[in-house]
Design a protein around this motif. Structure first.
Motif, PDB file in Angstrom:
ATOM      1  N   GLY A 143      -6.456  -2.894   4.674  1.00  0.00           N
ATOM      2  CA  GLY A 143      -6.606  -2.443   5.867  1.00  0.00           C
ATOM      3  C   GLY A 143      -6.828  -0.972   6.137  1.00  0.00           C
ATOM      4  N   ASP A 144      -7.054  -0.385   7.304  1.00  0.00           N
ATOM      5  CA  ASP A 144      -7.331   1.050   7.459  1.00  0.00           C
ATOM      6  C   ASP A 144      -5.864   1.683   7.361  1.00  0.00           C
ATOM      7  OD1 ASP A 144      -9.907   0.405   8.301  1.00  0.00           O
ATOM      8  OD2 ASP A 144      -9.528   0.767  10.543  1.00  0.00           O
ATOM      9  N   LYS A 145      -4.848   1.452   7.569  1.00  0.00           N
ATOM     10  CA  LYS A 145      -3.647   2.000   7.543  1.00  0.00           C
ATOM     11  C   LYS A 145      -3.273   1.950   5.953  1.00  0.00           C
ATOM     12  CE  LYS A 145      -1.342   1.459  11.903  1.00  0.00           C
ATOM     13  NZ  LYS A 145      -0.412   0.984  12.859  1.00  0.00           N
ATOM     14  N   GLY A 146      -3.462   0.853   5.072  1.00  0.00           N
ATOM     15  CA  GLY A 146      -3.108   0.941   3.831  1.00  0.00           C
ATOM     16  C   GLY A 146      -4.292   1.875   3.031  1.00  0.00           C
ATOM     17  N   TRP A 147      -5.456   1.880   3.488  1.00  0.00           N
ATOM     18  CA  TRP A 147      -6.367   2.799   2.621  1.00  0.00           C
ATOM     19  C   TRP A 147      -5.912   4.108   3.151  1.00  0.00           C
ATOM     20  CZ3 TRP A 147      -8.310   1.247  -1.316  1.00  0.00           C
ATOM     21  CH2 TRP A 147      -8.714   0.021  -1.569  1.00  0.00           C
ATOM     22  N   GLY A 148      -5.575   4.423   4.292  1.00  0.00           N
ATOM     23  CA  GLY A 148      -5.246   5.855   4.910  1.00  0.00           C
ATOM     24  C   GLY A 148      -4.087   6.335   3.772  1.00  0.00           C
ATOM     25  N   ALA A 149      -2.945   5.348   3.626  1.00  0.00           N
ATOM     26  CA  ALA A 149      -1.938   5.655   2.945  1.00  0.00           C
ATOM     27  C   ALA A 149      -2.215   6.065   1.531  1.00  0.00           C
ATOM     28  CB  ALA A 149      -0.543   4.716   3.150  1.00  0.00           C
ATOM     29  N   ILE A 150      -3.068   5.061   1.004  1.00  0.00           N
ATOM     30  CA  ILE A 150      -3.435   5.372  -0.678  1.00  0.00           C
ATOM     31  C   ILE A 150      -4.158   6.596  -0.755  1.00  0.00           C
ATOM     32  CG2 ILE A 150      -4.818   4.423  -2.287  1.00  0.00           C
ATOM     33  CD1 ILE A 150      -3.826   1.791  -1.310  1.00  0.00           C
ATOM     34  N   PRO A 203       0.932  -1.221   0.057  1.00  0.00           N
ATOM     35  CA  PRO A 203      -0.105   0.061  -0.056  1.00  0.00           C
ATOM     36  C   PRO A 203       0.894   1.259   0.042  1.00  0.00           C
ATOM     37  CG  PRO A 203      -0.870  -1.659   1.615  1.00  0.00           C
ATOM     38  CD  PRO A 203       0.511  -2.043   1.030  1.00  0.00           C
ATOM     39  N   GLN A 204       2.064   1.092   0.707  1.00  0.00           N
ATOM     40  CA  GLN A 204       2.821   2.480   0.591  1.00  0.00           C
ATOM     41  C   GLN A 204       3.435   2.707  -0.755  1.00  0.00           C
ATOM     42  OE1 GLN A 204       3.117   4.586   3.158  1.00  0.00           O
ATOM     43  NE2 GLN A 204       4.146   5.827   2.088  1.00  0.00           N
ATOM     44  N   ALA A 205       3.686   1.512  -1.412  1.00  0.00           N
ATOM     45  CA  ALA A 205       4.244   1.967  -2.664  1.00  0.00           C
ATOM     46  C   ALA A 205       3.216   2.381  -3.570  1.00  0.00           C
ATOM     47  CB  ALA A 205       4.690   0.442  -3.440  1.00  0.00           C
ATOM     48  N   ILE A 206       1.918   2.066  -3.458  1.00  0.00           N
ATOM     49  CA  ILE A 206       0.806   2.490  -4.401  1.00  0.00           C
ATOM     50  C   ILE A 206       0.583   4.141  -4.043  1.00  0.00           C
ATOM     51  CG2 ILE A 206      -1.587   2.395  -4.640  1.00  0.00           C
ATOM     52  CD1 ILE A 206      -1.540  -0.583  -4.260  1.00  0.00           C
ATOM     53  N   ALA A 207       0.665   4.475  -2.626  1.00  0.00           N
ATOM     54  CA  ALA A 207       0.639   5.684  -2.398  1.00  0.00           C
ATOM     55  C   ALA A 207       1.925   6.734  -2.870  1.00  0.00           C
ATOM     56  CB  ALA A 207       0.709   5.665  -0.864  1.00  0.00           C
ATOM     57  N   GLU A 208       2.847   6.018  -2.934  1.00  0.00           N
ATOM     58  CA  GLU A 208       4.118   6.915  -3.327  1.00  0.00           C
ATOM     59  C   GLU A 208       3.978   7.116  -4.683  1.00  0.00           C
ATOM     60  OE1 GLU A 208       7.702   4.926  -1.898  1.00  0.00           O
ATOM     61  OE2 GLU A 208       7.049   5.194   0.119  1.00  0.00           O
ATOM     62  N   ALA A 209       3.541   5.967  -5.710  1.00  0.00           N
ATOM     63  CA  ALA A 209       3.283   6.082  -7.066  1.00  0.00           C
ATOM     64  C   ALA A 209       2.411   7.261  -7.414  1.00  0.00           C
ATOM     65  CB  ALA A 209       2.821   4.903  -7.615  1.00  0.00           C
ATOM     66  N   LEU A 210       1.221   7.131  -6.557  1.00  0.00           N
ATOM     67  CA  LEU A 210       0.108   8.140  -6.843  1.00  0.00           C
ATOM     68  C   LEU A 210       0.194   9.454  -6.623  1.00  0.00           C
ATOM     69  CD1 LEU A 210      -3.075   5.848  -5.578  1.00  0.00           C
ATOM     70  CD2 LEU A 210      -2.327   6.543  -7.895  1.00  0.00           C
ATOM     71  N   ARG A 211       1.329   9.590  -5.710  1.00  0.00           N
ATOM     72  CA  ARG A 211       1.879  11.108  -5.333  1.00  0.00           C
ATOM     73  C   ARG A 211       2.571  11.742  -6.604  1.00  0.00           C
ATOM     74  NH1 ARG A 211       3.282   9.014  -0.208  1.00  0.00           N
ATOM     75  NH2 ARG A 211       1.778   9.627   1.300  1.00  0.00           N
ATOM     76  N   VAL A 212       3.082  10.941  -7.520  1.00  0.00           N
ATOM     77  CA  VAL A 212       3.889  11.399  -8.418  1.00  0.00           C
ATOM     78  C   VAL A 212       3.388  11.295  -9.900  1.00  0.00           C
ATOM     79  CG1 VAL A 212       6.012  11.667  -7.362  1.00  0.00           C
ATOM     80  CG2 VAL A 212       5.471   9.562  -8.881  1.00  0.00           C
ATOM     81  N   ASN A 213       2.386  10.379  -9.981  1.00  0.00           N
ATOM     82  CA  ASN A 213       1.721   9.678 -11.418  1.00  0.00           C
ATOM     83  C   ASN A 213       0.853  10.839 -11.822  1.00  0.00           C
ATOM     84  OD1 ASN A 213      -0.306   8.477 -13.008  1.00  0.00           O
ATOM     85  ND2 ASN A 213       1.206   7.292 -13.388  1.00  0.00           N
ATOM     86  N   GLY A 214       1.005  11.500 -12.814  1.00  0.00           N
ATOM     87  CA  GLY A 214      -0.155  12.587 -13.388  1.00  0.00           C
ATOM     88  C   GLY A 214      -0.884  12.012 -14.512  1.00  0.00           C
ATOM     89  N   GLY A 215      -0.984  10.769 -14.636  1.00  0.00           N
ATOM     90  CA  GLY A 215      -1.778  10.433 -15.842  1.00  0.00           C
ATOM     91  C   GLY A 215      -3.075   9.544 -15.490  1.00  0.00           C
ATOM     92  N   LEU A 216      -2.687   8.639 -14.346  1.00  0.00           N
ATOM     93  CA  LEU A 216      -3.860   7.672 -13.906  1.00  0.00           C
ATOM     94  C   LEU A 216      -5.063   8.382 -13.503  1.00  0.00           C
ATOM     95  CD1 LEU A 216      -3.742   4.630 -14.011  1.00  0.00           C
ATOM     96  CD2 LEU A 216      -2.995   4.893 -11.354  1.00  0.00           C
ATOM     97  N   THR A 217      -6.109   8.002 -13.938  1.00  0.00           N
ATOM     98  CA  THR A 217      -7.290   8.680 -13.592  1.00  0.00           C
ATOM     99  C   THR A 217      -8.188   7.522 -12.657  1.00  0.00           C
ATOM    100  OG1 THR A 217      -8.257   8.118 -15.626  1.00  0.00           O
ATOM    101  CG2 THR A 217      -7.376  10.483 -15.261  1.00  0.00           C
ATOM    102  N   SER A 218      -8.149   6.233 -12.884  1.00  0.00           N
ATOM    103  CA  SER A 218      -9.042   5.215 -12.378  1.00  0.00           C
ATOM    104  C   SER A 218      -8.207   4.094 -11.980  1.00  0.00           C
ATOM    105  CB  SER A 218      -9.927   4.791 -13.405  1.00  0.00           C
ATOM    106  OG  SER A 218     -10.691   3.566 -12.985  1.00  0.00           O
TER     107      SER A 218
END
Length: 140
Positions: free
Chosen positions: A88-95, A64-79
């Motif tokens: 879990g709650d922590k994973g969703w929170g990070a994302i 989940p942390q890797a997904i969160a980091e990728a979403l912080r810098v990826n400017g193309g993904l919309t879905s």
């Protein structure tokens, strides 16, 4: 390392048993890819797994942390679809924090995780407000 170039705009990696390591590899590629718009990573045990012997869920927070980091810098993904990943709650929170604080413009997030407070959510927003957390979206 996987680099996707050219016109690929959507991909389904659902139920591919990516686990933590596979997720991290995909997320490294997402950090540089700007053409992919729709990504389905459902059912890959990204946030944890069961041993099959009746023991409780084994949490793996690096996915989940890797997904969160990728979403912080990826400017193309919309879905992105992440249902059934034991985040879990922590994973969703990070994302969700990654989406809210990053440059990505995810406007559709499809989630379902019976082991967390998030049950079902489909969001259609052009930009998320950082004051929201995963608990704000329960049973939407």
């Amino acid at each position: 390392m996987l680099f996707v170039r050219g016109g690929l705009t959507n991909i389904s990696l659902a139920k591919n048993k990516l686990g933590e390591q596979g997720t991290k590899a995909i997320c490294e590629a997402l950090k540089v890819n700007k053409t992919l718009k729709d990504l389905d990573m459902s059912g890959n045990s990204i946030g944890g797994y069961y041993r099959g012997d009746g023991s409780p869920l084994i949490s793996t927070p690096e996915g989940p942390q890797a997904i969160a980091e990728a979403l912080r810098v990826n400017g193309g993904l919309t879905s992105i679809q992440l249902k059934g990943n034991h985040l879990g709650d922590k994973g969703w929170g990070a994302i969700l924090a990654g989406i809210a604080t990053g440059v990505c413009f995810v406007n559709c997030l499809i989630v379902w995780d019976p082991n967390t407070i998030v049950n079902l959510a489909v969001f259609h927003h052009s930009r998320w407000n950082t004051k929201h957390t995963h608990r704000s979206y329960t049973n939407v």
